[in-house]
Design an enzyme around this catalytic site. Structure first.
Site: not given
Ligand code: NG1
Ligand code: ZN
Length: 545
Positions: A501, A499, A65, A277
């Site tokens: 990630s 939080r 992504s 994205d």
């Molecule tokens: P994490 O890395 O868990 O914050 C991010 C995005 C999620 C989701 C995932 C999957 C933010 C703050 N977090 O997750 O919303 O889209 O990637 O692509 O945007």
């Molecule tokens: Zn994506």
């Protein structure tokens, strides 16, 4: 040789680096591409088992992504196009982390636990993004499938939502659409043209949209789709992958987090622009005003635009269906306030990650879900869809009601109900703006975002942070939440949370407050608290300039 001996032999060709452990996170496995070969092979195995278990086609998407180009990742797609069910995320982690000699034991345990009928013929659909590493990694997935004698179909280069769509089409025997990219383009463009017919006075200027393809798959697929749109949308593509690096200073994540336009985009003041994205499942809109100020219209603004439009149409059609909006803790406080108090729609908050939002949205007649980062879609319940389709062809109802129902019907057809989809969302937004005859500026002023800031902090082990209340409060490490509470109290209209990630090895910090200056100070102070209390590594976070 038994089947399992063969699996074991083949898996030796995709060796696991000893001791390496990875976890199936927010959107599957994600890390640097060069340590993922064994994970891919094993996800091929797991997808085959999942297919046998569900007696349906399962998807495997190779993508990371919005992550940098050198990363990669993989996720499984369940029969109705949704993210794989949580119990199987656990199996994915177990399989990925099993040492070579334990792999078959773990496989057999899963087969036993799930009572899988191994004589069932499996089918796995595979897709990949444009990362240089994706082709070879997707071959490892195919190897995994074939070593369990599974049938696979490789869709090659597709956006993540296109693969979700293929899975849903396949498992509804074409009821949702035809499982080809051509079928996807035809379905979406037909619905888009149906809708925009209702905005006959659109000028060429209004049809013009600048799209930042993040140098990824979305750009490729947008180009393929162009001919189907019959100039009803005139897309100018930037960051189309012909020169720049994937997601580098461009794409939806960059624009949302940096709150600025991507590089390489030639935008005039007031011009409507959007960014996808890296795998085209997220979209954000933006423009700059005549004073040169940048205006971002993110997932929250998109959810507001779409839910308002749907509510209006339902009223005109006389249909009594409940519209709800699902958000996460990252939703701007102003958006929640507007939706609840002005729009009077039900709003609920879930943990980050589409699977949580998707699940919550299924509880309503019509569930609109968007992450603030622009990942989202609309789910119509069976009941809602039936009522809409019935009214659209009811000769006994008034023209006004039937017309509104027809618009709703085309809207249902335009939306990718399997998952958030940048291309489908973009077409819907363009159609809504056209039908309502509003500009991007009119859309922007519906409410004003509270200034906000997202930061990342590196810690030794991000799992030390445990959260509750849809990730809005930290339970551990001790003292962290109290520090955050004390900091938040110092500012007006402030809110902050942290939080770990699920896609990167960092702790995310989010803050909002009444001014940019305040929010930048608050976000920095919260980062320091994380650094000090949760085992920060490297240099202490520096104040924002
Ligand atoms: P994490 O890395 O868990 O914050 C991010 C995005 C999620 C989701 C995932 C999957 C933010 C703050 N977090 O997750 O919303 O889209 O990637 O692509 O945007
Ligand atoms: Zn994506």
């Amino acid at each position: 040789m038994t089947r399992f001996e063969e699996v074991s032999q083949k898996s030796a060709l995709h060796p696991k680096p000893k001791g390496l452990t990875l976890q199936y996170g927010t959107a599957g496995f994600r890390t640097t591409a060069n340590i993922l070969d064994h994970v891919m092979f094993r996800m091929g195995l797991l997808a085959t088992l999942r297919s046998k278990k569900t007696k349906a086609a399962i998807g495997v998407m190779v993508t990371a992504s919005h992550n940098p180009e050198e990363d990669n990742g993989v996720k499984l797609i369940d029969p109705m196009g949704e993210m794989v069910t949580p119990a199987w995320e656990g199996y994915a982690t177990q399989l990925a982390n099993a040492e070579q000699d334990a792999l078959c034991t773990v496989l057999k345990e899963i087969i036993k636990k799930e009572s899988i009928d191994m004589s069932q013929a499996p089918s796995v659909l595979i897709g990949r993004d444009t990362r240089p590493s994706s082709e070879i990694l997707s071959r490892a997935v195919l190897d995994g499938v074939s070593s369990l004698e599974g049938h696979s179909q490789d869709f090659g280069l597709v956006t993540t939502p296109q693969l979700h769509y293929m899975v849903l089409c396949r498992n509804t025997n074409g009821g949702y659409g035809t499982a080809t990219t051509q079928g996807y383009y035809e379905k979406l463009s037909k619905a888009f043209i149906e809708l925009t017919k209702n905005a006959a006075k659109r000028t060429d200027d209004q049809k013009r949209l600048l799209v930042d393809g993040a140098n990824g798959i979305g750009a490729l697929k947008m180009r393929e789709m162009d001919a189907f749109l019959k100039s009803e949308l005139q897309v100018e593509l930037f960051n189309d992958g012909s020169s720049g690096r994937l997601n580098h200073q461009c794409g939806a994540d960059y624009v949302k987090v940096q709150q600025k336009a991507p590089q390489g985009m030639h935008m005039d003041p007031g011009q409507r622009c959007c960014s996808f994205d890296g795998d085209a499942d997220r979209i954000v809109y933006y423009y700059t005003d005549s004073a040169g100020h940048f205006h971002l219209l993110d997932g929250d603004k998109i959810a507001t635009l779409i839910s308002t439009y749907l509510k209006e149409l339902l009223t005109r059609a006389g249909l009594n269906l409940q519209v709800a909006v699902v958000q996460t803790a990252y939703a701007n406080g102003s958006s929640t306030q507007y939706l609840e108090h002005v729009m009077k729609v039900t709003v609920c908050c879930t943990k980050t990650g589409v699977k949580h939002l998707h699940h919550a949205a299924q509880e309503f007649d019509i569930g609109v879900y968007f992450e603030a980062n622009g990942h989202g879609t609309v789910l119509f319940s069976k009941k809602a869809e039936e009522q809409i389709r019935k009214l659209a062809k009811d000769p006994d109802t008034s023209d006004e009601k039937r017309h509104a129902a027809k618009l709703l019907e085309s809207t249902v057809n335009l939306i990718n109900q399997a998952t958030g989809d940048a291309i489908s969302d973009m077409l819907l937004i363009e159609a809504v703006l056209a039908i309502r005859g509003i500009s991007v500026q009119d859309w922007d002023v519906i409410y004003t975002d509270l200034p906000n800031r997202q930061l990342k902090v590196k810690v030794a082990d991000r799992r030390v942070i445990d959260t509750t209340d849809a990730e809005r409060r930290a339970v551990t490490p001790a003292g962290l939440q109290d520090s955050i509470d004390a900091l938040v109290k110092k500012y007006k209209q402030a809110r902050a949370f942290v939080r770990p990630s699920g896609t990167e090895d960092v702790v995310r910090v989010y803050a909002e407050a009444d001014t940019q200056e305040s929010v930048d100070a608050l976000a920095h102070q919260v980062s320091l608290a994380v650094y000090r209390l949760a085992g920060g590594v490297g240099d202490e976070p520096k104040p924002l300039k």
